[in-house]
Scaffold this motif. Sequence first.
Motif, PDB file in Angstrom:
ATOM      1  N   SER A 172       0.836  -1.203   0.000  1.00 42.82           N
ATOM      2  CA  SER A 172       0.000   0.000   0.000  1.00 42.82           C
ATOM      3  C   SER A 172       0.870   1.252   0.000  1.00 42.82           C
ATOM      4  N   GLN A 173       0.319   2.320  -0.553  1.00 40.85           N
ATOM      5  CA  GLN A 173       1.052   3.578  -0.593  1.00 40.85           C
ATOM      6  C   GLN A 173       1.085   4.244   0.778  1.00 40.85           C
ATOM      7  N   ARG A 174      -0.003   4.067   1.518  1.00 44.23           N
ATOM      8  CA  ARG A 174      -0.127   4.742   2.812  1.00 44.23           C
ATOM      9  C   ARG A 174      -0.607   3.761   3.875  1.00 44.23           C
ATOM     10  N   TRP A 175      -0.299   4.057   5.115  1.00 44.31           N
ATOM     11  CA  TRP A 175      -0.826   3.283   6.236  1.00 44.31           C
ATOM     12  C   TRP A 175      -2.339   3.436   6.324  1.00 44.31           C
ATOM     13  N   SER A 176      -2.820   4.599   5.941  1.00 46.89           N
ATOM     14  CA  SER A 176      -4.245   4.886   6.136  1.00 46.89           C
ATOM     15  C   SER A 176      -5.142   4.171   5.131  1.00 46.89           C
ATOM     16  N   ASP A 177      -4.570   3.614   4.054  1.00 46.68           N
ATOM     17  CA  ASP A 177      -5.412   3.015   3.015  1.00 46.68           C
ATOM     18  C   ASP A 177      -6.331   1.919   3.568  1.00 46.68           C
ATOM     19  N   ILE A 178      -5.763   1.041   4.388  1.00 51.70           N
ATOM     20  CA  ILE A 178      -6.560  -0.080   4.915  1.00 51.70           C
ATOM     21  C   ILE A 178      -7.685   0.452   5.822  1.00 51.70           C
ATOM     22  N   ALA A 179      -7.368   1.489   6.604  1.00 49.91           N
ATOM     23  CA  ALA A 179      -8.377   2.043   7.506  1.00 49.91           C
ATOM     24  C   ALA A 179      -9.529   2.681   6.722  1.00 49.91           C
ATOM     25  N   VAL A 180      -9.177   3.455   5.688  1.00 48.26           N
ATOM     26  CA  VAL A 180     -10.205   4.101   4.865  1.00 48.26           C
ATOM     27  C   VAL A 180     -11.075   3.040   4.180  1.00 48.26           C
ATOM     28  N   ALA A 181     -10.418   2.014   3.642  1.00 41.74           N
ATOM     29  CA  ALA A 181     -11.163   0.981   2.917  1.00 41.74           C
ATOM     30  C   ALA A 181     -12.094   0.205   3.856  1.00 41.74           C
ATOM     31  N   VAL A 182     -11.602  -0.097   5.056  1.00 36.73           N
ATOM     32  CA  VAL A 182     -12.435  -0.840   6.018  1.00 36.73           C
ATOM     33  C   VAL A 182     -13.661  -0.018   6.408  1.00 36.73           C
ATOM     34  N   ARG A 183     -13.453   1.267   6.663  1.00 36.91           N
ATOM     35  CA  ARG A 183     -14.591   2.100   7.074  1.00 36.91           C
ATOM     36  C   ARG A 183     -15.586   2.275   5.926  1.00 36.91           C
ATOM     37  N   ALA A 184     -15.078   2.389   4.704  1.00 37.75           N
ATOM     38  CA  ALA A 184     -15.991   2.513   3.556  1.00 37.75           C
ATOM     39  C   ALA A 184     -16.789   1.226   3.373  1.00 37.75           C
ATOM     40  N   LEU A 185     -16.118   0.096   3.560  1.00 40.16           N
ATOM     41  CA  LEU A 185     -16.803  -1.195   3.447  1.00 40.16           C
ATOM     42  C   LEU A 185     -17.892  -1.310   4.516  1.00 40.16           C
ATOM     43  N   GLU A 186     -17.563  -0.909   5.727  1.00 43.55           N
ATOM     44  CA  GLU A 186     -18.549  -0.978   6.812  1.00 43.55           C
ATOM     45  C   GLU A 186     -19.758  -0.098   6.520  1.00 43.55           C
ATOM     46  N   GLU A 187     -19.473   1.089   5.999  1.00 48.70           N
ATOM     47  CA  GLU A 187     -20.574   2.010   5.695  1.00 48.70           C
ATOM     48  C   GLU A 187     -21.467   1.424   4.596  1.00 48.70           C
ATOM     49  N   GLY A 188     -20.818   0.847   3.580  1.00 50.57           N
ATOM     50  CA  GLY A 188     -21.577   0.248   2.483  1.00 50.57           C
ATOM     51  C   GLY A 188     -22.391  -0.951   2.916  1.00 50.57           C
TER      52      GLY A 188
END
Lengths: 177, 186
Positions: B116-132
């Motif tokens: 991943s390019q950033r540490w935050s990528d996994i966190a952003v993706a997990v939260r977007a998945l949860e929201e969806g």
Amino acid sequence: MSEIDLMTSDNQKGPWLSNEKQRVLLVSAEPWARNVLSLISQCSEKNIEVTHAIDGAQGLYYMSQSIYSGSPFQLLVLTSPLAQIDVQGCIEALRAIERGLNRPPYPCLICTADKLPPDFMACFPQTLHLRAPNSTQAASMVSAGILQVIYTLQAYRKSDDQIAESDFKFTRNQEES
Amino acid sequence: MSATSRISCPMCGQPLDRGSIEEVFIEFSTLNSCGRCGFGLDLRWRGRGSALSRPTPNLVVVSTELALEEQLSESLNASIKVEVVKEPTDALGIYAKTLRKEVPLSAILVTTRGQSQRWSDIAVAVRALEEGFKVATPMPIWFFSSAELNQIELSIFEDLADIYWRETPVNQENQTLLEVTPQLFS
């Protein structure tokens, strides 16, 4: 911006376009995307619904929601730069979710001025990268490519195979140059 | 060749050996399905499938050190199933799978950002998945790292709930994780 005539006679409509409403997700933070969006809105006459996400997180949210609700998008169009999570991160995350859910990959069209790893398209099936010299030209590429996108949707629907790279001949030429 | 390796999914031909069968919970029933194509396996497979199926993890660790799985399992309650993966996106895939099974993960522990390019990528993706997926309670994500976050990543983390960053000495990420995790799940 040149006018693109999206109107076609009934006998020119593909079977895919003439039936139920199809969905496209455009993930783009660029202001010009709104112009593109208005242009794409003409697609409504062709039963294509366009959803616009302004950053990577919102894009992933719409993708997840579409999987959850069982009304998937037929095509994702992503342009860079994106806030929160970049285009490459979006694709990687989406493909991981699809693998986890045993789902076939969404066809994705990436239009960026960024250089992606050379094996990017090989690593991520159903993904096509259109590289523009800069973000402004990426905009015009998206505009000019709308009909190509629609054509791709039709081809994808008909064959249910991987998106044929030959459908985007102009892309390779631009990348090579 | 063992007897089990000759058994294949009737739909896709995937050999049904250890880890290639999934358990699917439907109301009060547990069914077995092929881990590759999702084909529902006959009830006659259940005994064999249950023995071969990979348990659904409660805790996913992203680390280059795969031996952490055994070490962490020994220090945690036996009911907590640990799985170690090398890439943050693999953890995201497992989380999506557990959401589908309606047995979401307890946490994701990250010690490496992988490709991943950033540490935050996994966190952003997990939260977007949860929201969806309309998940009401966000899953905690713990980062164990000696890396320094840039301002962009810091601001992203500040906007997300239940993200924890634990600074560690250089090359002590796994050791710190082994020390801290039992306290988190005690």
